[in-house]
Enzyme design. Structure first.
Site, PDB file in Angstrom:
ATOM      1  N   TYR A  79      64.390  80.456-129.126  1.00 55.53           N
ATOM      2  CA  TYR A  79      64.947  79.927-127.864  1.00 55.53           C
ATOM      3  C   TYR A  79      66.026  80.867-127.367  1.00 55.53           C
ATOM      4  O   TYR A  79      66.875  81.304-128.142  1.00 55.53           O
ATOM      5  CB  TYR A  79      65.543  78.529-128.065  1.00 55.53           C
ATOM      6  CG  TYR A  79      64.802  77.507-127.241  1.00 55.53           C
ATOM      7  CD1 TYR A  79      64.872  77.559-125.845  1.00 55.53           C
ATOM      8  CD2 TYR A  79      64.003  76.543-127.830  1.00 55.53           C
ATOM      9  CE1 TYR A  79      64.163  76.665-125.079  1.00 55.53           C
ATOM     10  CE2 TYR A  79      63.297  75.642-127.058  1.00 55.53           C
ATOM     11  CZ  TYR A  79      63.368  75.708-125.677  1.00 55.53           C
ATOM     12  OH  TYR A  79      62.670  74.826-124.906  1.00 55.53           O
TER      13      TYR A  79
ATOM     14  N   GLU B  66      67.629  80.583-123.816  1.00 51.62           N
ATOM     15  CA  GLU B  66      68.034  80.237-122.452  1.00 51.62           C
ATOM     16  C   GLU B  66      69.188  81.117-122.003  1.00 51.62           C
ATOM     17  O   GLU B  66      70.119  81.386-122.765  1.00 51.62           O
ATOM     18  CB  GLU B  66      68.452  78.762-122.388  1.00 51.62           C
ATOM     19  CG  GLU B  66      67.262  77.837-122.352  1.00 51.62           C
ATOM     20  CD  GLU B  66      67.658  76.370-122.276  1.00 51.62           C
ATOM     21  OE1 GLU B  66      68.857  76.065-122.292  1.00 51.62           O
ATOM     22  OE2 GLU B  66      66.748  75.533-122.192  1.00 51.62           O
TER      23      GLU B  66
ATOM     24  N   ASP C 219      54.574  89.819-101.980  1.00 53.37           N
ATOM     25  CA  ASP C 219      53.958  89.280-103.196  1.00 53.37           C
ATOM     26  C   ASP C 219      52.804  90.211-103.574  1.00 53.37           C
ATOM     27  O   ASP C 219      51.745  90.180-102.956  1.00 53.37           O
ATOM     28  CB  ASP C 219      53.456  87.861-102.915  1.00 53.37           C
ATOM     29  CG  ASP C 219      52.754  87.236-104.116  1.00 53.37           C
ATOM     30  OD1 ASP C 219      52.459  87.959-105.085  1.00 53.37           O
ATOM     31  OD2 ASP C 219      52.489  86.018-104.068  1.00 53.37           O
TER      32      ASP C 219
ATOM     33  N   THR D  99      52.616  88.951-110.421  1.00 53.57           N
ATOM     34  CA  THR D  99      52.179  88.504-111.733  1.00 53.57           C
ATOM     35  C   THR D  99      52.143  89.754-112.602  1.00 53.57           C
ATOM     36  O   THR D  99      52.161  90.875-112.090  1.00 53.57           O
ATOM     37  CB  THR D  99      50.758  87.908-111.700  1.00 53.57           C
ATOM     38  OG1 THR D  99      49.858  88.937-111.256  1.00 53.57           O
ATOM     39  CG2 THR D  99      50.653  86.720-110.771  1.00 53.57           C
TER      40      THR D  99
ATOM     41  N   LYS E 179      47.452  90.753-113.688  1.00 56.86           N
ATOM     42  CA  LYS E 179      46.310  91.154-112.852  1.00 56.86           C
ATOM     43  C   LYS E 179      46.149  92.667-112.969  1.00 56.86           C
ATOM     44  O   LYS E 179      45.913  93.149-114.071  1.00 56.86           O
ATOM     45  CB  LYS E 179      46.490  90.624-111.434  1.00 56.86           C
ATOM     46  CG  LYS E 179      46.533  89.077-111.429  1.00 56.86           C
ATOM     47  CD  LYS E 179      46.653  88.449-110.058  1.00 56.86           C
ATOM     48  CE  LYS E 179      46.796  86.941-110.181  1.00 56.86           C
ATOM     49  NZ  LYS E 179      47.081  86.294-108.882  1.00 56.86           N
TER      50      LYS E 179
ATOM     51  N   ARG F 145      49.927  87.066-119.297  1.00 54.06           N
ATOM     52  CA  ARG F 145      50.145  86.159-118.170  1.00 54.06           C
ATOM     53  C   ARG F 145      51.642  85.929-118.015  1.00 54.06           C
ATOM     54  O   ARG F 145      52.306  85.446-118.926  1.00 54.06           O
ATOM     55  CB  ARG F 145      49.461  84.810-118.417  1.00 54.06           C
ATOM     56  CG  ARG F 145      48.008  84.887-118.799  1.00 54.06           C
ATOM     57  CD  ARG F 145      47.295  83.574-118.588  1.00 54.06           C
ATOM     58  NE  ARG F 145      46.929  83.446-117.188  1.00 54.06           N
ATOM     59  CZ  ARG F 145      45.910  84.087-116.625  1.00 54.06           C
ATOM     60  NH1 ARG F 145      45.146  84.884-117.331  1.00 54.06           N
ATOM     61  NH2 ARG F 145      45.652  83.941-115.346  1.00 54.06           N
TER      62      ARG F 145
HETATM   63  C1  PLP Z   1      47.699  85.105-108.542  1.00 59.88           C
HETATM   64  C2  PLP Z   1      48.679  85.009-107.452  1.00 59.88           C
HETATM   65  C3  PLP Z   1      49.866  84.284-107.595  1.00 59.88           C
HETATM   66  C4  PLP Z   1      50.151  83.300-108.697  1.00 59.88           C
HETATM   67  O1  PLP Z   1      49.947  83.615-109.940  1.00 59.88           O
HETATM   68  P1  PLP Z   1      49.757  82.531-111.113  1.00 59.88           P
HETATM   69  O2  PLP Z   1      50.151  83.370-112.271  1.00 59.88           O
HETATM   70  O3  PLP Z   1      48.327  82.142-111.072  1.00 59.88           O
HETATM   71  O4  PLP Z   1      50.683  81.407-110.882  1.00 59.88           O
HETATM   72  C5  PLP Z   1      50.798  84.339-106.574  1.00 59.88           C
HETATM   73  N1  PLP Z   1      50.559  85.043-105.478  1.00 59.88           N
HETATM   74  C6  PLP Z   1      49.424  85.723-105.289  1.00 59.88           C
HETATM   75  C7  PLP Z   1      49.239  86.482-104.028  1.00 59.88           C
HETATM   76  C8  PLP Z   1      48.434  85.724-106.258  1.00 59.88           C
HETATM   77  O5  PLP Z   1      47.303  86.378-106.043  1.00 59.88           O
END
Ligand code: PLP
Length: 443
Positions: free
Chosen positions: A51, A53, A196, A222, A225, A231
């Site tokens: 932990y 925090e 994003d 993220t 990807k 993740r």
């Molecule tokens: C995949 C994605 C997210 C969110 O990701 P999670 O890990 O699935 O919560 C946010 N914004 C965009 C544009 C995405 O493609």
């Protein structure tokens, strides 16, 4: 010693089956990837026991000397790769990262803008069923018929509603995001501009996509990807962001903890650090550039075979096939299901001006990050595009009934027929042989 097998044979068996599926099939969901054994090892480590925090050197628990070093390494690597002033590596995933951005920059009820979900936007950019669309006043912008963001509309909405926060980024968009245009609009009304890059982070650091660091105040991503890590999520504050708001970094950190989350997932933080180290290597640059080359090659061959593509191609890692010419409106499911049966995984997806519905969309979305991780190049993309076309021909005579009851019976029958289709089984065997010859840990 296989501890899992003796402790929980059911789960062990399912993981093994999934591992076979990942090896024998072609994963073309553009938001997925295969991580390296090093990333996996960090993920599966004893760091999950801790932990911590708070933030490095400011923790609420003792015993965090090693965790501090791990988190600081992740931060330093991210700052360098993305050319940003500040980074928070604690968000549990991309969606919580985006929520923290709202909390840091807006009050409940404030106007915000993002790309409409059926146009390719993400839930967290203000879609009506998401927390972000319920607790903030969302004024979504759209894409034009060719699938490109309608910047005339973005200007119009921004002037009219004066949003506090404007999002750029998408989950199903075949062009590069034009961060410069968004920045001009956001700056003209004093809004925060958040880029994003969940889907495109890997491309950005490889120079295979426009870099948002000069344009945006905040960058979220993220880590699982195109970045090819575990993740997780990250929020970055740019130099431009600190100039607009010198408190922005603290606001983001406070929104993540204690605003939205408790203890960080230290095993994930370590795996993010490992992924960032891998992403700093020249081989990763080559990888990310190849993703785009592969996507373009895939698009070209899909079109040559007779498919209609949104935007007539791809500028990044993904393509969107408009299946209206093949099945009429709402036919995305047919191709997704038949391809799944043949060993190619992709997802049904809405197309610009969707003529059916988000649940029965008229297109499919497919991408190249995972195939590229396995070492595939343009030649292989051609072959895969041909298989996709063959599968579409096998199921060509389907269309979605408008009547709801008829629809259910029709789809049931479609599944049954597809499951026993001999031609599809033949293609499945070809794909299995082909895919199995490309290792998952290829780089
Ligand atoms: C995949 C994605 C997210 C969110 O990701 P999670 O890990 O699935 O919560 C946010 N914004 C965009 C544009 C995405 O493609």
């Amino acid at each position: 010693m296989n501890y899992l097998k003796s402790a929980d044979p059911e789960i062990e068996k399912l993981i093994k089956q999934e591992s076979i599926r990942q090896k024998e099939g072609l994963e073309m969901i553009p938001s997925e990837n295969y991580v390296s054994p090093a990333v996996l090892q960090a993920m599966g480590s004893i760091l999950t026991n801790k932990y911590s925090e708070g933030y490095p050197r400011k923790r609420y628990y003792g015993g965090n000397d090693n965790i501090d070093e791990i988190e600081l390494l992740a931060q330093t690597r991210a700052k360098k790769l993305f050319n940003v002033a500040h980074v928070n590596v604690q968000p549990y995933s991309g969606s919580p990262a985006n929520l923290a951005v709202y909390m840091a920059t807006c009050s409940p009820g404030d106007p915000v803008m993002g790309l409409n979900l059926p146009d390719g936007g993400h839930l967290t950019h203000g879609w009506k069923v998401s927390f972000t669309g319920i607790y903030y006043k969302s004024h979504p912008y759209h894409v034009k018929k060719d699938g490109r963001v309608d910047f005339d509309e973005v200007w119009k909405l921004a002037k009219k509603y004066k949003p506090k926060l404007i999002w750029a980024g998408a989950t199903a968009y075949v062009y590069q995001y034009e961060f410069d245009k968004f920045a001009e609009i956001a700056d003209s009304i004093g809004a925060y501009f958040a880029a994003d890059i969940a889907h495109t982070a890997g491309l950005v650091i490889a120079g295979a996509h426009i870099d948002p660091s000069k344009y945006a105040h905040i960058i979220t991503t993220t880590t699982h990807k195109t970045l090819r890590g575990p993740r997780g999520g990250m929020i970055m504050v740019t130099k431009k962001g600190l100039k607009k708001d010198p408190e922005l970094a603290q606001k983001i950190d406070r929104a993540v903890f204690p605003g939205l989350q408790g203890g960080p997932h230290d095993h994930t933080t370590a795996a993010i650090a490992v992924a960032l180290k891998e992403a700093g290597k020249p081989s990763f640059k080559k990888y990310a550039k190849q993703i785009v080359k592969n996507s373009k090659a895939l698009a070209k061959q899909l079109i040559k075979n007779g498919f209609r593509l949104v935007g007539s191609g791809s500028e990044n890692h993904l393509c969107l096939i408009d299946l209206v010419p093949n099945f009429g409106p709402g036919g995305g499911f047919f191709l997704q299901y038949a391809l799944d049966h043949a060993g190619i995984t992709l997802n049904k997806n809405t197309i610009p001006r969707e003529p059916a519905s988000p649940f029965y969309p008229s297109g499919v979305r497919l991408g190249t990050p995972t195939l590229t991780t396995r070492g595939m190049k343009e030649k292989e993309m051609k072959k895969i595009a041909d298989w996709i076309w063959q599968v579409a021909q096998i199921i060509a005579n389907n269309s979605l009934p408008e009547n709801k009851e008829k629809r259910i019976a029709y789809l049931k029958n479609f599944r049954r027929e597809t499951n026993k289709n001999k031609e599809l089984s033949k293609i499945k065997n070809q794909i299995k042989r082909f895919a199995s010859s490309y290792p998952i840990f290829a780089w």
